[in-house]
Design an enzyme around this catalytic site. Structure first.
Site, PDB file in Angstrom:
ATOM      1  N   THR A  62      25.179  36.586  37.077  1.00 23.38           N
ATOM      2  CA  THR A  62      25.137  35.547  36.042  1.00 23.38           C
ATOM      3  C   THR A  62      23.711  35.289  35.582  1.00 23.38           C
ATOM      4  O   THR A  62      23.449  35.138  34.382  1.00 23.38           O
ATOM      5  CB  THR A  62      25.769  34.250  36.577  1.00 23.38           C
ATOM      6  OG1 THR A  62      27.128  34.514  36.943  1.00 23.38           O
ATOM      7  CG2 THR A  62      25.719  33.147  35.538  1.00 23.38           C
ATOM      8  N   ASP A  74      44.686  44.748  49.367  1.00 24.56           N
ATOM      9  CA  ASP A  74      43.561  44.498  50.255  1.00 24.56           C
ATOM     10  C   ASP A  74      43.060  45.837  50.771  1.00 24.56           C
ATOM     11  O   ASP A  74      43.730  46.872  50.622  1.00 24.56           O
ATOM     12  CB  ASP A  74      43.951  43.575  51.414  1.00 24.56           C
ATOM     13  CG  ASP A  74      42.791  42.663  51.836  1.00 24.56           C
ATOM     14  OD1 ASP A  74      41.621  43.048  51.596  1.00 24.56           O
ATOM     15  OD2 ASP A  74      43.047  41.591  52.390  1.00 24.56           O
ATOM     16  N   THR A 118      33.833  41.689  39.499  1.00 23.63           N
ATOM     17  CA  THR A 118      32.906  42.280  40.470  1.00 23.63           C
ATOM     18  C   THR A 118      31.525  42.441  39.834  1.00 23.63           C
ATOM     19  O   THR A 118      31.414  42.790  38.661  1.00 23.63           O
ATOM     20  CB  THR A 118      33.428  43.656  40.921  1.00 23.63           C
ATOM     21  OG1 THR A 118      34.761  43.506  41.403  1.00 23.63           O
ATOM     22  CG2 THR A 118      32.547  44.256  41.994  1.00 23.63           C
ATOM     23  N   LYS A 146      26.079  35.867  49.961  1.00 18.19           N
ATOM     24  CA  LYS A 146      25.991  36.709  48.758  1.00 18.19           C
ATOM     25  C   LYS A 146      25.020  37.857  49.020  1.00 18.19           C
ATOM     26  O   LYS A 146      23.915  37.647  49.531  1.00 18.19           O
ATOM     27  CB  LYS A 146      25.549  35.882  47.559  1.00 18.19           C
ATOM     28  CG  LYS A 146      25.600  36.648  46.237  1.00 18.19           C
ATOM     29  CD  LYS A 146      25.430  35.725  45.044  1.00 18.19           C
ATOM     30  CE  LYS A 146      25.431  36.469  43.725  1.00 18.19           C
ATOM     31  NZ  LYS A 146      26.694  37.208  43.496  1.00 18.19           N
ATOM     32  N   GLY A 160      40.808  37.482  50.759  1.00 12.18           N
ATOM     33  CA  GLY A 160      39.509  36.829  50.662  1.00 12.18           C
ATOM     34  C   GLY A 160      39.591  35.482  49.972  1.00 12.18           C
ATOM     35  O   GLY A 160      40.629  35.103  49.427  1.00 12.18           O
ATOM     36  N   ASN A 195      30.372  36.675  34.968  1.00 14.44           N
ATOM     37  CA  ASN A 195      30.901  35.380  35.373  1.00 14.44           C
ATOM     38  C   ASN A 195      32.110  35.054  34.501  1.00 14.44           C
ATOM     39  O   ASN A 195      32.023  35.100  33.281  1.00 14.44           O
ATOM     40  CB  ASN A 195      29.821  34.304  35.233  1.00 14.44           C
ATOM     41  CG  ASN A 195      30.175  33.022  35.943  1.00 14.44           C
ATOM     42  OD1 ASN A 195      31.230  32.447  35.697  1.00 14.44           O
ATOM     43  ND2 ASN A 195      29.297  32.558  36.814  1.00 14.44           N
ATOM     44  N   GLY A 249      41.686  42.259  46.793  1.00 16.60           N
ATOM     45  CA  GLY A 249      41.017  41.417  47.772  1.00 16.60           C
ATOM     46  C   GLY A 249      41.815  40.167  48.091  1.00 16.60           C
ATOM     47  O   GLY A 249      41.258  39.068  48.210  1.00 16.60           O
ATOM     48  N   SER A 250      43.112  40.328  48.282  1.00 18.08           N
ATOM     49  CA  SER A 250      44.019  39.181  48.353  1.00 18.08           C
ATOM     50  C   SER A 250      43.795  38.259  49.545  1.00 18.08           C
ATOM     51  O   SER A 250      44.192  37.094  49.508  1.00 18.08           O
ATOM     52  CB  SER A 250      45.470  39.673  48.374  1.00 18.08           C
ATOM     53  OG  SER A 250      45.793  40.300  47.163  1.00 18.08           O
ATOM     54  N   HIS A 254      22.891  30.586  45.474  1.00 21.25           N
ATOM     55  CA  HIS A 254      24.239  30.884  45.942  1.00 21.25           C
ATOM     56  C   HIS A 254      24.292  30.770  47.461  1.00 21.25           C
ATOM     57  O   HIS A 254      23.276  30.660  48.135  1.00 21.25           O
ATOM     58  CB  HIS A 254      24.660  32.296  45.523  1.00 21.25           C
ATOM     59  CG  HIS A 254      25.050  32.410  44.088  1.00 21.25           C
ATOM     60  ND1 HIS A 254      24.117  32.522  43.077  1.00 21.25           N
ATOM     61  CD2 HIS A 254      26.256  32.419  43.475  1.00 21.25           C
ATOM     62  CE1 HIS A 254      24.737  32.601  41.913  1.00 21.25           C
ATOM     63  NE2 HIS A 254      26.039  32.536  42.123  1.00 21.25           N
ATOM     64  N   HIS A 255      25.505  30.856  47.985  1.00 19.46           N
ATOM     65  CA  HIS A 255      25.742  30.774  49.428  1.00 19.46           C
ATOM     66  C   HIS A 255      25.035  31.916  50.166  1.00 19.46           C
ATOM     67  O   HIS A 255      24.665  32.945  49.583  1.00 19.46           O
ATOM     68  CB  HIS A 255      27.246  30.820  49.703  1.00 19.46           C
ATOM     69  CG  HIS A 255      27.922  32.005  49.077  1.00 19.46           C
ATOM     70  ND1 HIS A 255      27.983  33.248  49.679  1.00 19.46           N
ATOM     71  CD2 HIS A 255      28.555  32.145  47.886  1.00 19.46           C
ATOM     72  CE1 HIS A 255      28.627  34.098  48.899  1.00 19.46           C
ATOM     73  NE2 HIS A 255      28.988  33.457  47.796  1.00 19.46           N
TER      74      HIS A 255
END
Length: 267
Positions: free
Chosen positions: A166, A36, A99, A159, A13, A124, A10-11, A155-156
């Protein structure tokens, strides 16, 4: 000093780029592979173009490139991670899996793969969060009578899974200290007339919004007092730095399935 050759999944991201910067800044790690997804516009670009430098490592979707790495750090999606897992087994590349959202079958695949390669997986990767897991284990062992446990996480807005991995791990730490299975005592949501709270359960509340990286609070509420354990992430670098500690740990292991508690010597 031994240099650890690192591959990043996922480079392009946000997390992938954070990991790339961490690898570049560490004296004992070297970026050798940048992956990616197929179809990404980043394919063919230099992995460090986003910071205005040339690393000579081009972003690719060819998993055969993993032969040039000692360890893959993967914070992508379950389906992508499991595809990477198969390639890593075939090529003898160790894995660090950040992940979340795996189903039971996915977790079983990771466990089986650890018989061939060394793997660190964790809900986490933050050093601080993993210390909190240990603190919760201690607290729950003491507060095992007369206290209600509630876990609140935010979270944002992007998500996709809830509650967070976590938060689930925090619940598992408490349940283990209470000699219970989390699935049997968890209250995942509340709506309508729910009746009084059942003793011995662990409640979860999920908030989503804005660009919050990750806030987690565990509340032990008793008669006359309340104990709260909170962790707030203000920068994703905490996950990258934890991942590098995991990479250094894996340098000493050829096979086996480990978590961050073991990486940090908390078990």
């Amino acid at each position: 000093m031994m240099t650890i050759k690192i591959a990043i999944a996922g480079s392009s991201g946000r997390m992938g780029q954070m990991l790339i910067e961490a690898v570049l800044n560490a004296p004992d790690t070297q970026l050798t592979v940048a992956l990616d997804r197929t179809g990404s516009e980043a394919i063919g670009r230099d992995a460090t173009a986003f910071i205005g430098t040339n690393s000579g490592v081009m972003i690719t979707d060819q998993l055969s490139a993993l032969k040039n790495a000692d360890v893959l750090i993967d914070f992508t999606r379950p389906e992508g991670t499991l595809a990477h897992l198969q390639a890593c087994q075939e090529l003898g590349v160790k894995m660090i899996i950040g992940t979340t959202g795996f189903d039971e079958a996915g977790r079983a695949m990771i466990s089986a793969a650890s018989q061939k390669i060394a793997i660190v997986s964790a809900y986490n990767m933050s050093v601080g969060v993993n210390l909190v897991f240990k603190l919760l284990e201690i607290a729950a062992g003491v507060l095992n009578q007369g206290y209600d446990a509630e876990i609140v996480e935010m979270h944002h807005k992007h998500k996709v899974d809830a509650p967070s991995g976590t938060a689930i791990a925090m619940g598992e730490a408490i349940a283990k200290a209470w000699d219970q299975s989390l699935n049997e005592i968890a209250t995942w949501s509340r709506e309508g007339i729910t009746g009084p709270r059942e003793n011995g359960t662990i409640g979860f509340a999920t908030l989503r919004g804005g660009d919050v990286i990750g806030d987690h609070t565990v509340v032990f509420a008793g008669e006359g007092e309340r104990i709260e354990v909170t962790h707030k992430a203000s920068n994703r670098t905490i996950y990258a730095q934890g991942s590098l500690r995991a990479a250094r740990f894996l340098a000493q292991h050829q096979t086996g399935h480990y978590d961050m508690q073991e990486v940090l010597g908390l078990k």
